[in-house]
Design a protein around this motif. Structure first.
Motif, mmCIF file in Angstrom:
data_model
loop_
_atom_site.group_PDB
_atom_site.id
_atom_site.type_symbol
_atom_site.label_atom_id
_atom_site.label_comp_id
_atom_site.label_asym_id
_atom_site.label_seq_id
_atom_site.Cartn_x
_atom_site.Cartn_y
_atom_site.Cartn_z
ATOM 1 N N THR A 276 1.128 -1.065 0.008
ATOM 2 C CA THR A 276 0.024 0.093 0.086
ATOM 3 C C THR A 276 0.775 1.284 -0.135
ATOM 4 O OG1 THR A 276 -1.813 -1.074 1.176
ATOM 5 C CG2 THR A 276 -1.795 1.305 1.359
ATOM 6 N N ILE A 277 2.031 1.271 0.950
ATOM 7 C CA ILE A 277 2.654 2.351 0.867
ATOM 8 C C ILE A 277 3.395 2.555 -0.423
ATOM 9 C CG2 ILE A 277 5.149 3.253 1.695
ATOM 10 C CD1 ILE A 277 4.041 1.703 4.388
ATOM 11 N N ALA A 278 4.076 1.588 -1.025
ATOM 12 C CA ALA A 278 4.543 1.711 -2.344
ATOM 13 C C ALA A 278 3.773 2.335 -3.362
ATOM 14 C CB ALA A 278 5.440 0.503 -2.723
ATOM 15 N N THR A 279 2.621 1.503 -3.599
ATOM 16 C CA THR A 279 1.594 1.961 -4.558
ATOM 17 C C THR A 279 1.042 3.441 -4.187
ATOM 18 O OG1 THR A 279 -0.097 0.840 -3.576
ATOM 19 C CG2 THR A 279 0.859 -0.580 -5.057
ATOM 20 N N ALA A 280 0.861 3.956 -3.296
ATOM 21 C CA ALA A 280 0.353 5.135 -2.678
ATOM 22 C C ALA A 280 1.323 6.048 -3.335
ATOM 23 C CB ALA A 280 0.002 5.371 -1.570
ATOM 24 N N MET A 281 2.749 5.635 -3.280
ATOM 25 C CA MET A 281 3.817 6.651 -3.770
ATOM 26 C C MET A 281 4.069 6.553 -5.304
ATOM 27 S SD MET A 281 6.460 5.855 -0.750
ATOM 28 C CE MET A 281 7.844 6.875 -1.261
ATOM 29 N N GLY A 282 3.141 5.954 -6.025
ATOM 30 C CA GLY A 282 3.152 5.876 -7.453
ATOM 31 C C GLY A 282 4.067 4.823 -8.019
ATOM 32 N N SER A 283 4.286 3.869 -7.275
ATOM 33 C CA SER A 283 5.454 2.804 -7.739
ATOM 34 C C SER A 283 4.582 1.496 -8.134
ATOM 35 C CB SER A 283 6.299 2.234 -6.575
ATOM 36 O OG SER A 283 7.189 3.439 -6.291
ATOM 37 N N ARG A 284 5.103 1.025 -8.767
ATOM 38 C CA ARG A 284 4.489 -0.322 -9.403
ATOM 39 C C ARG A 284 5.226 -1.643 -8.897
ATOM 40 N NH1 ARG A 284 5.113 -4.309 -13.501
ATOM 41 N NH2 ARG A 284 6.908 -3.256 -14.174
ATOM 42 N N LEU A 285 4.444 -2.554 -8.253
ATOM 43 C CA LEU A 285 5.068 -3.632 -7.685
ATOM 44 C C LEU A 285 5.456 -4.575 -8.664
ATOM 45 C CD1 LEU A 285 2.893 -4.365 -4.513
ATOM 46 C CD2 LEU A 285 5.145 -3.116 -4.724
ATOM 47 N N LEU A 286 6.478 -5.199 -8.874
ATOM 48 C CA LEU A 286 7.313 -6.388 -9.488
ATOM 49 C C LEU A 286 6.710 -7.775 -8.968
ATOM 50 C CD1 LEU A 286 10.883 -5.068 -10.516
ATOM 51 C CD2 LEU A 286 8.526 -4.576 -11.824
ATOM 52 N N GLY A 287 6.200 -8.695 -9.900
ATOM 53 C CA GLY A 287 6.012 -9.815 -9.813
ATOM 54 C C GLY A 287 7.306 -10.837 -9.643
ATOM 55 N N PRO A 288 7.250 -12.023 -9.279
ATOM 56 C CA PRO A 288 8.282 -13.193 -9.577
ATOM 57 C C PRO A 288 9.002 -13.075 -10.656
ATOM 58 C CG PRO A 288 6.555 -13.947 -8.111
ATOM 59 C CD PRO A 288 6.060 -12.773 -8.787
ATOM 60 N N ALA A 289 8.305 -13.328 -11.870
ATOM 61 C CA ALA A 289 8.698 -13.354 -13.307
ATOM 62 C C ALA A 289 9.515 -12.116 -13.539
ATOM 63 C CB ALA A 289 7.461 -13.506 -14.146
ATOM 64 N N GLU A 290 9.224 -10.807 -13.174
ATOM 65 C CA GLU A 290 9.750 -9.772 -13.569
ATOM 66 C C GLU A 290 11.091 -9.473 -12.752
ATOM 67 O OE1 GLU A 290 6.649 -6.337 -14.563
ATOM 68 O OE2 GLU A 290 6.145 -7.610 -12.884
ATOM 69 N N VAL A 291 11.018 -9.938 -11.603
ATOM 70 C CA VAL A 291 12.268 -9.904 -10.609
ATOM 71 C C VAL A 291 13.256 -11.027 -11.218
ATOM 72 C CG1 VAL A 291 13.383 -10.503 -8.194
ATOM 73 C CG2 VAL A 291 11.109 -9.320 -8.509
ATOM 74 N N ARG A 292 12.861 -12.084 -11.667
ATOM 75 C CA ARG A 292 13.952 -12.978 -12.212
ATOM 76 C C ARG A 292 14.482 -12.355 -13.622
ATOM 77 N NH1 ARG A 292 9.477 -16.516 -11.148
ATOM 78 N NH2 ARG A 292 10.005 -17.878 -9.217
ATOM 79 N N GLU A 293 13.732 -11.702 -14.205
ATOM 80 C CA GLU A 293 14.246 -11.035 -15.595
ATOM 81 C C GLU A 293 15.091 -10.044 -15.019
ATOM 82 O OE1 GLU A 293 12.805 -9.045 -19.537
ATOM 83 O OE2 GLU A 293 11.259 -9.681 -17.954
ATOM 84 N N LYS A 294 14.787 -9.286 -13.972
ATOM 85 C CA LYS A 294 15.631 -8.076 -13.673
ATOM 86 C C LYS A 294 16.926 -8.636 -13.059
ATOM 87 C CE LYS A 294 15.382 -4.048 -10.433
ATOM 88 N NZ LYS A 294 15.390 -2.866 -11.275
ATOM 89 N N LEU A 295 17.037 -9.644 -12.301
ATOM 90 C CA LEU A 295 18.246 -10.180 -11.594
ATOM 91 C C LEU A 295 18.938 -11.107 -12.260
ATOM 92 C CD1 LEU A 295 16.770 -9.823 -8.078
ATOM 93 C CD2 LEU A 295 18.280 -8.256 -8.935
#
Length: 301
Positions: A276-295
């Motif tokens: 809630t804090i992150a999305t209220a600040m305008g950020s988008r939450l990454l899911g597991p698949a996106e984290v695997r790609e990022k890292l």
């Protein structure tokens, strides 16, 4: 300096840890089944990554038996709920001196010193996507306990983790630990992208004030991926701090057992609040698949 908050953020949930929290909250998971259920709850609440310690199922105390990790991970896999697995490799570096007058031999209570290979037995058997490396030695608490990780031990653990194809998450508890992490990278022992967790507010490490956090982030190379957390009542404010600093979030009962004053939390509730804090600040939450790609993680299951 211009503000550069994170627009894409992932949440790590550290579900249990090894500290003496089970006597203060009945919501801290102890058994492999409870730990797995906590990970599933956290993932369903929005955590892309789960950070796992195991405990002695009978006493609730810290443990590092590979069989306990395998049991917990087995339950997670059977659930079909997707999450990035991050196993601790911090256990086995615990030294408690005998006393202030007779430090040697070390106390048998609280001392658990193991070699690099033994500390990574569970990582070798399970092959998670991520495992942690505590990048330094420091005092903990007010007694004779020392978290012990020598440069030689860190080099060997990093070498073995790299050979396994597992991404290390460097745990930095103080400013000098960041320098140690850079040194390991310079040795060719950590592959890109480097992943580092800034562990703030733990006596006697880096305090969780804004100036210290900014000093630590200012010393990180631009292409490193970092998360940050604080312990206790500052855990949830640090969800916002981490985003504002350009990083990612960690919450969970390893670091804080409270949702609010007098209200004990579950891991899922802490993740929901951080989301809630992150999305209220305008950020988008990454899911597991996106984290695997990022890292650039290797999914094993």
């Amino acid at each position: 300096m211009a503000l550069q908050p994170s627009r894409d953020v992932f949440i790590t949930c550290a579900v249990t840890g090894a500290g003496d929290t089970t006597g203060r909250s009945d919501k801290v998971p102890v058994t492999p089944r409870q730990i797995a259920d906590a990970c599933i709850e956290a993932a369903q609440a929005g955590a892309a990554v789960v950070h796992i310690h195991v405990r002695n199922p009978e006493t609730g105390g810290p443990a590092r038996a590979p069989a306990l990790y395998a049991e917990a991970v087995g339950y997670i896999k059977d659930s079909g709920v997707d999450m990035v697995l991050n196993l601790t490799a911090g256990m086995g570096g615990d030294l408690t001196l005998g006393s202030v007058e007779q430090p040697l031999p070390p106390s048998g209570s609280g001392t658990d010193m193991a070699g690099a290979s033994e500390r990574l037995d569970h990582v070798r058997q399970i092959l998670p996507e991520i495992c942690t490396i505590d990048c330094g030695t420091m005092n903990f608490g007010e007694g004779d306990y020392i978290m012990t990780n020598t440069p030689a031990m860190l080099k060997e653990m990093a070498r073995q983790v790299q050979a396994l194809g597992v991404r290390p998450e460097i745990e930095a508890f103080d400013t000098g630990h960041v320098l140690l992490a850079k040194w390991l990278k310079d040795q060719g022992l950590i592959d890109d992208p480097v992943m580092i967790q800034l562990c703030m507010g733990i006596p006697w490490g880096a305090p969780d004030d804004i100036a210290t956090l900014m000093a630590m982030t200012a010393n990180l190379p631009d292409d490193w991926v970092f998360s940050a957390f604080s312990i206790g009542r500052n855990q949830l404010p640090y969800a916002a701090m981490a985003v504002l600093a350009g990083g990612n979030i960690r919450v969970g009962l390893e670091d804080n057992i409270w949702l609010g004053k007098g209200v004990l939390a579950t891991n899922g509730q802490l993740v929901e609040r951080a989301a809630t804090i992150a999305t209220a600040m305008g950020s988008r939450l990454l899911g597991p698949a996106e984290v695997r790609e990022k890292l650039k993680l290797q999914k094993r299951w």
